[in-house]
Design a protein around this motif. Structure first.
Motif, short mmCIF file in Angstrom:
data_model
loop_
_atom_site.label_atom_id
_atom_site.label_comp_id
_atom_site.label_asym_id
_atom_site.label_seq_id
_atom_site.Cartn_x
_atom_site.Cartn_y
_atom_site.Cartn_z
N ASP A 19 -95.75 39.20 -70.20
CA ASP A 19 -96.36 39.56 -71.52
C ASP A 19 -95.66 40.39 -72.43
N GLU A 20 -94.29 40.57 -72.05
CA GLU A 20 -93.46 41.77 -72.94
C GLU A 20 -93.38 41.40 -74.39
N ALA A 21 -93.51 40.05 -74.51
CA ALA A 21 -93.31 39.29 -76.06
C ALA A 21 -94.71 39.79 -76.84
N ALA A 22 -95.82 39.68 -76.05
CA ALA A 22 -97.15 40.09 -76.65
C ALA A 22 -97.26 41.47 -77.03
N HIS A 23 -96.92 42.16 -76.23
CA HIS A 23 -97.06 43.71 -76.22
C HIS A 23 -96.20 44.12 -77.43
N ALA A 24 -94.92 43.27 -77.63
CA ALA A 24 -94.17 44.09 -78.75
C ALA A 24 -94.60 43.52 -80.01
N HIS A 25 -95.12 42.40 -79.92
CA HIS A 25 -95.85 41.91 -81.10
C HIS A 25 -96.92 42.84 -81.74
N LEU A 26 -97.60 43.25 -80.87
CA LEU A 26 -98.93 44.36 -80.97
C LEU A 26 -98.18 45.45 -81.66
N GLU A 27 -97.15 45.92 -80.88
CA GLU A 27 -96.43 47.30 -81.30
C GLU A 27 -95.91 47.09 -82.82
N GLN A 28 -95.72 46.03 -83.25
CA GLN A 28 -95.15 45.62 -84.62
C GLN A 28 -96.42 45.58 -85.74
N GLY A 29 -97.62 45.84 -85.12
CA GLY A 29 -98.74 45.93 -86.10
C GLY A 29 -99.47 44.71 -86.23
N ASN A 30 -98.90 43.39 -85.53
CA ASN A 30 -99.62 42.29 -85.63
C ASN A 30 -100.58 41.77 -84.51
N PRO A 31 -101.54 41.13 -84.89
CA PRO A 31 -102.64 40.66 -83.78
C PRO A 31 -101.96 39.52 -83.04
N ILE A 32 -102.57 39.53 -81.77
CA ILE A 32 -102.24 38.21 -80.79
C ILE A 32 -103.42 37.58 -80.54
N TYR A 33 -103.14 36.12 -80.09
CA TYR A 33 -104.28 35.51 -79.51
C TYR A 33 -104.18 35.23 -78.39
N VAL A 34 -105.16 35.33 -77.27
CA VAL A 34 -105.29 35.23 -75.78
C VAL A 34 -106.44 34.49 -75.53
N SER A 35 -106.37 33.88 -74.17
CA SER A 35 -107.52 33.39 -73.62
C SER A 35 -107.20 33.80 -72.35
N THR A 36 -108.44 34.15 -71.46
CA THR A 36 -108.35 34.63 -70.12
C THR A 36 -109.20 33.72 -69.23
N LEU A 37 -109.27 33.93 -68.00
CA LEU A 37 -110.30 33.08 -67.29
C LEU A 37 -111.71 33.02 -67.69
N ASP A 38 -112.16 34.15 -68.12
CA ASP A 38 -113.51 34.09 -68.67
C ASP A 38 -113.73 33.81 -70.16
N THR A 39 -112.71 33.47 -71.01
CA THR A 39 -112.89 32.97 -72.04
C THR A 39 -113.64 31.68 -71.98
#
Length: 53
Positions: A19-39
């Motif tokens: 998940d390093e890429a997602a965390h880096a994207h958030l740190e740049q000020g951008n939202p991310i889209y995810v789904s989890t097992l309970d989504t």
């Protein structure tokens, strides 16, 4: 986000198990889209850098 930044993000996400890429994207000020097992089926969650969902 430029098309080149988007391509780089998608490439990094496709090849990153930690998940390093997602965390880096958030740190740049951008939202991310995810789904989890309970989504619920057919939905995704949008997470913002400030913690909102």
């Amino acid at each position: 986000m430029t098309p080149a930044e988007q391509d780089a993000l998608l490439e990094a996400m496709a090849n990153d198990d930690s998940d390093e890429a997602a965390h880096a994207h958030l740190e740049q000020g951008n939202p991310i889209y995810v789904s989890t097992l309970d989504t619920p089926d057919g939905l995704v969650e949008k997470r913002f850098p400030d913690g909102r969902r």
